[in-house]
Design an enzyme around this catalytic site. Structure first.
Site, PDB file in Angstrom:
ATOM      1  N   HIS A  13    -103.704  21.442  74.491  1.00 53.10           N
ATOM      2  CA  HIS A  13    -104.073  22.783  74.936  1.00 53.10           C
ATOM      3  C   HIS A  13    -103.808  23.003  76.422  1.00 53.10           C
ATOM      4  O   HIS A  13    -104.179  24.040  76.964  1.00 53.10           O
ATOM      5  CB  HIS A  13    -105.562  23.037  74.689  1.00 53.10           C
ATOM      6  N   ILE A  16    -104.269  26.580  80.715  1.00 55.15           N
ATOM      7  CA  ILE A  16    -105.089  26.093  79.609  1.00 55.15           C
ATOM      8  C   ILE A  16    -105.116  27.132  78.497  1.00 55.15           C
ATOM      9  O   ILE A  16    -105.429  28.303  78.741  1.00 55.15           O
ATOM     10  CB  ILE A  16    -106.533  25.822  80.086  1.00 55.15           C
ATOM     11  N   CYS A  17    -104.812  26.707  77.299  1.00 56.09           N
ATOM     12  CA  CYS A  17    -104.927  27.574  76.135  1.00 56.09           C
ATOM     13  C   CYS A  17    -106.300  27.305  75.517  1.00 56.09           C
ATOM     14  O   CYS A  17    -106.485  26.345  74.782  1.00 56.09           O
ATOM     15  CB  CYS A  17    -103.813  27.268  75.134  1.00 56.09           C
ATOM     16  N   ALA A  18    -107.268  28.131  75.863  1.00 62.65           N
ATOM     17  CA  ALA A  18    -108.632  28.005  75.336  1.00 62.65           C
ATOM     18  C   ALA A  18    -109.168  29.402  75.075  1.00 62.65           C
ATOM     19  O   ALA A  18    -109.116  30.266  75.958  1.00 62.65           O
ATOM     20  CB  ALA A  18    -109.519  27.261  76.323  1.00 62.65           C
ATOM     21  N   PHE A  20     -98.376  26.635  69.687  1.00 58.28           N
ATOM     22  CA  PHE A  20     -98.795  27.633  70.648  1.00 58.28           C
ATOM     23  C   PHE A  20     -97.710  28.674  70.807  1.00 58.28           C
ATOM     24  O   PHE A  20     -96.550  28.347  70.916  1.00 58.28           O
ATOM     25  CB  PHE A  20     -99.077  27.000  72.015  1.00 58.28           C
TER      26      PHE A  20
END
Length: 162
Positions: free
Chosen positions: A85, A92-94, A155
């Site tokens: 992530h 950050i992919c959150a 993603f």
């Protein structure tokens, strides 16, 4: 009259200074209400055990209604954690930093969530589209709309216009 953003950040900073941070989290810098730096250390038995990373929070005048821009600092020989992530540029992919952000979340809550995200990871690897994303990424991670498919760590990102 102080803005909602500056009042909220002042309150959070007072709480951090009086109560301290959770284990493994330390405030490095909060000189103004624009940018804060923290270190997070991954605790417990993990592939990141004992590793320490620096997180940067940038706030706009709409905080806490809008999420802060949060990313791992990648400078002076420091790199972002190798995680499905986390892109190599520190973005950050959150979901809590995007569509699941809530004004009830605090800076410390975000730090704890990211610390937990690292601690629960079983394998160090970059997102599958890391190179393409980093090549085209905006400077501000909030300008990216991330889409996450949890089944395949696939993603997809969309860049938002000003």
């Amino acid at each position: 009259m102080a803005s909602i953003s500056s009042r909220r950040l002042a309150k959070e900073l007072r709480e951090i200074q009086s109560e301290g941070c959770p284990v493994g989290i330390s405030l490095l810098e909060a000189n103004d209400f624009a940018k804060w730096l923290f270190t997070i250390e991954v605790m417990g038995d993990s592939v990141y055990q004992g590793e320490v990373y620096t997180l940067q929070f940038r706030f706009d005048s709409h905080y806490p209604i809008s999420s802060p821009a949060v990313q791992f600092v990648v400078t002076d020989g420091k790199e972002a954690p190798i995680h499905p992530h986390v892109y190599s540029n520190g973005h950050i992919c959150a979901s809590i930093l995007g569509n699941e952000w809530s004004p009830v979340l605090s800076v410390i809550a975000v730090c704890v969530t990211l610390q937990s995200m690292l601690a629960s990871c079983k394998k160090k690897e970059r997102p599958t589209d890391n190179d393409r994303y980093v090549r085209n990424a905006p400077e501000n991670p909030k300008k990216t709309l991330f889409h996450y498919d949890g089944e395949h760590y696939n993603f997809k990102s969309t860049y938002l216009q000003d």
